[in-house]
Design a protein around this motif. Structure first.
Motif: not given
Length: 109
Positions: A28-36
Motif C-alpha cells: 500500500r502507498f502511504r496515506a499522505d501521498l496522492e500522486d507520484f
C-alpha cells in the motif's frame, strides 16, 4: 535544476523512487501521498497512487512489494502511452510536451 537538467533524461530508477512511497512491509502507498509525478523535458508521467494500487491489485491479488519492478512501473506507463492500457483504469497518465499538435494527453486532466 529539476526538469531542465535531468540526469541524461533517464528514468531507469524511477521504480525505486516509487517503491519509497510504500508503507513499510506493505504494497500500500502511504496515506499522505496522492500522486507520484515524473517530469522530463519531453514528457510528464503521473501515477495516481490509489488508482494505480487498485489496478495492480486487480491484475495480481497476491502482489508483493517486489512487484513494483521496472517492468510494472515503466511498462505500465509505456502501455498507456501506446494505447494498450486505459489511463483511467491504471491511474497512470502521460502528457507529451512534443511540438507535434497531434500529441495529446492520455487520460482525463
Amino acid at each position: 535544476w529539476g526538469v531542465v537538467d535531468t540526469w541524461r533524461s533517464r528514468v531507469d530508477n524511477m521504480q525505486s523512487s516509487l517503491r519509497m512511497c510504500l508503507e513499510p512491509d506493505s504494497m500500500r502507498f502511504r496515506a499522505d501521498l496522492e500522486d507520484f509525478v515524473c517530469l522530463s523535458p519531453g514528457m510528464c508521467i503521473e501515477y495516481r497512487l490509489r488508482q494505480f494500487h487498485r489496478y495492480l491489485a486487480q491484475r495480481n491479488p497476491s502482489t508483493s512489494v517486489d512487484a513494483l519492478t521496472e517492468e510494472v512501473v515503466i511498462g505500465t506507463a509505456m502501455r498507456v502511452d501506446a494505447g494498450q492500457v486505459d489511463a483511467a483504469t491504471s491511474g497512470v497518465f502521460i502528457d507529451n510536451f512534443a511540438q507535434d499538435k497531434n500529441t495529446r494527453r492520455k487520460g482525463p486532466p
